[in-house]
Write a protein that holds these residues in place. Structure first.
Motif, mmCIF file in Angstrom:
data_model
loop_
_atom_site.group_PDB
_atom_site.id
_atom_site.type_symbol
_atom_site.label_atom_id
_atom_site.label_comp_id
_atom_site.label_asym_id
_atom_site.label_seq_id
_atom_site.Cartn_x
_atom_site.Cartn_y
_atom_site.Cartn_z
ATOM 1 N N ALA A 69 0.990 16.630 50.904
ATOM 2 C CA ALA A 69 0.116 17.595 50.235
ATOM 3 C C ALA A 69 -0.986 18.111 51.149
ATOM 4 C CB ALA A 69 -0.500 16.958 48.992
ATOM 5 N N ASP A 70 -1.340 17.351 52.167
ATOM 6 C CA ASP A 70 -2.492 17.676 53.011
ATOM 7 C C ASP A 70 -2.396 19.047 53.682
ATOM 8 O OD1 ASP A 70 -5.059 16.590 54.055
ATOM 9 O OD2 ASP A 70 -4.048 16.862 55.978
ATOM 10 N N ALA A 166 11.099 15.649 51.900
ATOM 11 C CA ALA A 166 10.122 15.886 52.958
ATOM 12 C C ALA A 166 9.954 17.376 53.250
ATOM 13 C CB ALA A 166 10.530 15.150 54.232
ATOM 14 N N SER A 167 10.945 18.200 52.896
ATOM 15 C CA SER A 167 10.841 19.651 53.048
ATOM 16 C C SER A 167 10.473 20.336 51.740
ATOM 17 C CB SER A 167 12.172 20.228 53.563
ATOM 18 O OG SER A 167 12.484 19.727 54.828
ATOM 19 N N VAL A 168 11.020 19.854 50.638
ATOM 20 C CA VAL A 168 10.829 20.513 49.352
ATOM 21 C C VAL A 168 9.421 20.285 48.799
ATOM 22 C CG1 VAL A 168 11.604 20.611 46.958
ATOM 23 C CG2 VAL A 168 13.280 20.438 48.800
ATOM 24 N N LEU A 169 8.934 19.053 48.843
ATOM 25 C CA LEU A 169 7.632 18.761 48.229
ATOM 26 C C LEU A 169 6.467 19.499 48.900
ATOM 27 C CD1 LEU A 169 7.955 14.974 47.289
ATOM 28 C CD2 LEU A 169 8.304 16.986 45.853
ATOM 29 N N ILE A 192 8.757 30.156 47.674
ATOM 30 C CA ILE A 192 8.353 29.712 49.004
ATOM 31 C C ILE A 192 9.597 29.566 49.863
ATOM 32 C CG2 ILE A 192 7.254 27.882 50.348
ATOM 33 C CD1 ILE A 192 5.247 29.294 48.633
ATOM 34 N N HIS A 193 9.579 30.129 51.064
ATOM 35 C CA HIS A 193 10.723 29.996 51.963
ATOM 36 C C HIS A 193 10.659 28.648 52.661
ATOM 37 C CE1 HIS A 193 13.575 30.781 55.232
ATOM 38 N NE2 HIS A 193 14.081 31.687 54.417
ATOM 39 N N VAL A 194 11.766 27.916 52.637
ATOM 40 C CA VAL A 194 11.861 26.589 53.245
ATOM 41 C C VAL A 194 12.881 26.641 54.371
ATOM 42 C CG1 VAL A 194 12.399 24.159 52.863
ATOM 43 C CG2 VAL A 194 11.312 25.482 51.053
#
Length: 202
Positions: A69-70, A166-169, A192-194
């Protein structure tokens, strides 16, 4: 019957190819976001520390969740300062595996093409690949320490086949903080593009 099976098979294969393409170029993560604010501008100084419930303090995953989240908090204008924080931030997340909405209706009879909540393939006797589906939700609560007042609350929800938390959250935390501190009222969609951006057309 054969034409139905052919159409179903073609649709599944097209979807499977699209999923593989998405893995190579990234994908667009759609989030349902709702935010509540008592702020009119980005506070200064926007220093914060993480706040944990007793149950979160005993959870070894909580520190990993706060690390995810940081970056989103930093983009929103916050700066972590555990020694002199003005705000506290409580981070929550829930990940649940659920049946896929694209479950194969033929699977109940033991034959047919398509995805199911458990496997993928043709026929009742052939091995099939997993096709998991996940429902995720993240939340952030920002509290002003001086008055112990909640000044911002936001959450984002998503469901899909993506495996990598680790990518989605982090992308979901980005979505949850879109528009901070003057996010639109009511439920809204934030994409949001991932992953790697798609190549420009030639």
């Amino acid at each position: 019957m054969r034409s139905v099976l052919r159409r179903a098979g073609a649709a599944v294969l097209a979807g499977f190819a699209l999923a593989l393409t998405g893995c190579a170029t990234g994908y667009l993560l759609d989030n349902n976001v709702q935010s509540f604010s008592h702020l009119t501008a980005v506070p200064s100084p926007a220093t914060y520390r993480f706040e944990r419930l007793p149950s979160q303090s005993a959870d070894p995953v909580q520190s990993q969740l706060e690390a995810l989240a940081d970056p989103a908090l930093h983009k929103a204008g916050f700066r972590r300062d555990d020694s002199q924080p003005r705000y506290s931030v409580q981070v929550t997340a829930r990940v649940e595996r659920v049946p896929s909405p694209y479950s194969d209706p033929w699977d109940r009879f033991g034959f047919g093409w398509g995805f199911s909540g458990r496997r993928w393939g043709i026929g009742g006797g052939l091995g099939r690949l997993e096709s998991p589906w996940y429902r995720r939700e993240v939340g952030l609560v920002v509290r002003e320490l001086a008055g112990n007042k909640v000044v911002y609350e936001t959450r984002a929800a998503n469901d899909g086949p993506w495996l990598d938390n680790a990518s989605v959250l982090p992308a979901m935390f980005d979505a949850a903080l879109q528009g901070f501190p003057n996010a639109p009222q009511g439920l809204r969609r934030v994409d949001i593009h991932v992953g790697a951006p798609a190549a420009a057309p030639r």
